[in-house]
Design a protein around this motif. Sequence first.
Motif, mmCIF file in Angstrom:
data_model
loop_
_atom_site.group_PDB
_atom_site.id
_atom_site.type_symbol
_atom_site.label_atom_id
_atom_site.label_comp_id
_atom_site.label_asym_id
_atom_site.label_seq_id
_atom_site.Cartn_x
_atom_site.Cartn_y
_atom_site.Cartn_z
ATOM 1 N N LYS A 172 0.831 -1.212 0.000
ATOM 2 C CA LYS A 172 0.000 0.000 0.000
ATOM 3 C C LYS A 172 0.861 1.256 0.000
ATOM 4 C CE LYS A 172 -4.214 -1.763 2.064
ATOM 5 N NZ LYS A 172 -5.224 -1.583 3.122
ATOM 6 N N LEU A 173 1.960 1.237 0.742
ATOM 7 C CA LEU A 173 2.873 2.384 0.752
ATOM 8 C C LEU A 173 3.505 2.594 -0.626
ATOM 9 C CD1 LEU A 173 4.623 1.947 4.199
ATOM 10 C CD2 LEU A 173 3.101 3.797 3.530
ATOM 11 N N LYS A 174 3.891 1.496 -1.283
ATOM 12 C CA LYS A 174 4.463 1.599 -2.633
ATOM 13 C C LYS A 174 3.457 2.181 -3.620
ATOM 14 C CE LYS A 174 7.546 -2.386 -2.426
ATOM 15 N NZ LYS A 174 7.813 -3.716 -3.014
ATOM 16 N N ILE A 175 2.214 1.717 -3.542
ATOM 17 C CA ILE A 175 1.174 2.203 -4.440
ATOM 18 C C ILE A 175 0.913 3.683 -4.204
ATOM 19 C CG2 ILE A 175 -1.287 2.031 -4.968
ATOM 20 C CD1 ILE A 175 -1.010 -0.998 -4.417
ATOM 21 N N HIS A 176 0.873 4.084 -2.941
ATOM 22 C CA HIS A 176 0.656 5.497 -2.589
ATOM 23 C C HIS A 176 1.776 6.367 -3.163
ATOM 24 C CE1 HIS A 176 -0.234 9.048 -0.253
ATOM 25 N NE2 HIS A 176 0.993 9.023 0.220
ATOM 26 N N SER A 205 1.596 6.610 -7.027
ATOM 27 C CA SER A 205 0.541 7.483 -7.541
ATOM 28 C C SER A 205 0.932 8.957 -7.404
ATOM 29 C CB SER A 205 -0.776 7.210 -6.829
ATOM 30 O OG SER A 205 -0.712 7.594 -5.480
ATOM 31 N N ILE A 206 1.596 9.310 -6.316
ATOM 32 C CA ILE A 206 2.049 10.687 -6.149
ATOM 33 C C ILE A 206 3.126 11.024 -7.180
ATOM 34 C CG2 ILE A 206 3.274 12.257 -4.607
ATOM 35 C CD1 ILE A 206 1.768 10.964 -2.298
ATOM 36 N N GLU A 207 4.042 10.090 -7.412
ATOM 37 C CA GLU A 207 5.089 10.331 -8.399
ATOM 38 C C GLU A 207 4.499 10.494 -9.796
ATOM 39 O OE1 GLU A 207 7.662 7.003 -7.873
ATOM 40 O OE2 GLU A 207 8.844 8.008 -6.340
ATOM 41 N N GLN A 208 3.484 9.727 -10.115
ATOM 42 C CA GLN A 208 2.843 9.856 -11.418
ATOM 43 C C GLN A 208 2.155 11.209 -11.548
ATOM 44 O OE1 GLN A 208 0.334 6.414 -11.544
ATOM 45 N NE2 GLN A 208 1.975 5.069 -12.240
ATOM 46 N N GLN A 209 1.541 11.694 -10.476
ATOM 47 C CA GLN A 209 0.925 13.018 -10.507
ATOM 48 C C GLN A 209 1.982 14.097 -10.706
ATOM 49 O OE1 GLN A 209 -1.333 13.685 -6.982
ATOM 50 N NE2 GLN A 209 -3.078 12.475 -7.677
ATOM 51 N N GLY A 232 2.845 14.063 -14.283
ATOM 52 C CA GLY A 232 1.719 14.200 -15.194
ATOM 53 C C GLY A 232 1.527 12.970 -16.063
ATOM 54 N N ILE A 233 1.820 11.803 -15.510
ATOM 55 C CA ILE A 233 1.739 10.550 -16.249
ATOM 56 C C ILE A 233 0.417 9.859 -15.939
ATOM 57 C CG2 ILE A 233 2.746 8.253 -16.484
ATOM 58 C CD1 ILE A 233 5.417 9.496 -15.774
ATOM 59 N N LYS A 234 -0.201 9.323 -16.964
ATOM 60 C CA LYS A 234 -1.406 8.511 -16.814
ATOM 61 C C LYS A 234 -1.005 7.041 -16.902
ATOM 62 C CE LYS A 234 -4.372 12.010 -17.305
ATOM 63 N NZ LYS A 234 -3.962 12.993 -16.362
ATOM 64 N N LEU A 235 -1.864 6.148 -16.432
ATOM 65 C CA LEU A 235 -1.571 4.722 -16.494
ATOM 66 C C LEU A 235 -1.437 4.232 -17.928
ATOM 67 C CD1 LEU A 235 -3.828 3.236 -13.684
ATOM 68 C CD2 LEU A 235 -1.355 3.451 -13.701
ATOM 69 N N LYS A 236 -2.182 4.832 -18.826
ATOM 70 C CA LYS A 236 -2.124 4.383 -20.218
ATOM 71 C C LYS A 236 -0.834 4.796 -20.927
ATOM 72 C CE LYS A 236 -4.841 8.295 -21.819
ATOM 73 N NZ LYS A 236 -6.073 8.703 -22.450
ATOM 74 N N ASP A 237 0.009 5.604 -20.276
ATOM 75 C CA ASP A 237 1.293 5.979 -20.863
ATOM 76 C C ASP A 237 2.310 4.840 -20.799
ATOM 77 O OD1 ASP A 237 0.328 8.479 -21.454
ATOM 78 O OD2 ASP A 237 1.099 9.384 -19.617
ATOM 79 N N HIS A 238 2.059 3.834 -19.957
ATOM 80 C CA HIS A 238 2.889 2.638 -19.838
ATOM 81 C C HIS A 238 4.349 2.959 -19.525
ATOM 82 C CE1 HIS A 238 -0.411 0.125 -21.109
ATOM 83 N NE2 HIS A 238 -0.576 0.882 -22.179
ATOM 84 N N LYS A 239 4.574 3.743 -18.504
ATOM 85 C CA LYS A 239 5.933 4.032 -18.045
ATOM 86 C C LYS A 239 6.269 3.082 -16.897
ATOM 87 C CE LYS A 239 6.546 7.555 -20.711
ATOM 88 N NZ LYS A 239 7.483 7.549 -21.791
ATOM 89 N N THR A 240 7.498 2.586 -16.873
ATOM 90 C CA THR A 240 7.895 1.654 -15.829
ATOM 91 C C THR A 240 8.161 2.389 -14.516
ATOM 92 O OG1 THR A 240 10.234 1.835 -16.375
ATOM 93 C CG2 THR A 240 8.959 0.124 -17.515
ATOM 94 N N ASN A 241 8.111 1.640 -13.431
ATOM 95 C CA ASN A 241 8.376 2.222 -12.122
ATOM 96 C C ASN A 241 9.816 2.737 -12.027
ATOM 97 O OD1 ASN A 241 5.796 1.603 -11.339
ATOM 98 N ND2 ASN A 241 6.371 -0.303 -10.336
ATOM 99 N N ARG A 280 10.907 6.525 -11.097
ATOM 100 C CA ARG A 280 11.798 6.775 -9.962
ATOM 101 C C ARG A 280 13.037 7.531 -10.414
ATOM 102 N NH1 ARG A 280 11.811 3.951 -5.466
ATOM 103 N NH2 ARG A 280 9.683 4.653 -5.554
ATOM 104 N N HIS A 281 13.565 7.193 -11.584
ATOM 105 C CA HIS A 281 14.756 7.876 -12.095
ATOM 106 C C HIS A 281 14.461 9.342 -12.400
ATOM 107 C CE1 HIS A 281 18.558 8.453 -14.100
ATOM 108 N NE2 HIS A 281 17.928 8.931 -15.159
ATOM 109 N N ARG A 282 13.302 9.622 -12.946
ATOM 110 C CA ARG A 282 12.931 11.000 -13.282
ATOM 111 C C ARG A 282 12.709 11.849 -12.034
ATOM 112 N NH1 ARG A 282 10.925 12.754 -18.295
ATOM 113 N NH2 ARG A 282 10.998 14.684 -17.120
#
Length: 85
Positions: A42-46, A49-53, A56-65, A69-71
Motif C-alpha cells: 500500500k505504501l508503494k502504491i501510494h 501514484s504521487i510520483e505519477q501526478q 503528469g503521467i497517466k496509467l495508459k502511458d505505460h511508463k515503468t516504475n 523513480r529515475h525522473r
Amino acid sequence: MQHAFNSNLPLKLKTKVYMECILPVTTYGCETWVLTKKILNKLKIHQRSIEQQMLGIKLKDHKTNEWIRHRNRVEDIVRGVVSLK
C-alpha cells in the motif's frame, strides 16, 4: 497538495515538497506498525501514484516504475520505513 502537483511548478520544487511535507506525514507512525507485505505494498502504491501526478503521467502511458523513480529522484518509501524501524 494535488493542486500543486498538477500545476506547472518545476519538478525539483514538487520533489522537495514531497520529501519535506508528504513523506514525513505518511511515515509518521511507521515505527509502531507491524510491517506486513500488505502494508508495504500500500505504501508503494501510494508513493507511485504521487510520483505519477508529479510527472503528469497517466496509467495508459505505460511508463515503468524504474523510469518514474529515475525522473523524480525520490527515495523509496519502503527503504525509509524499514530504516525507521
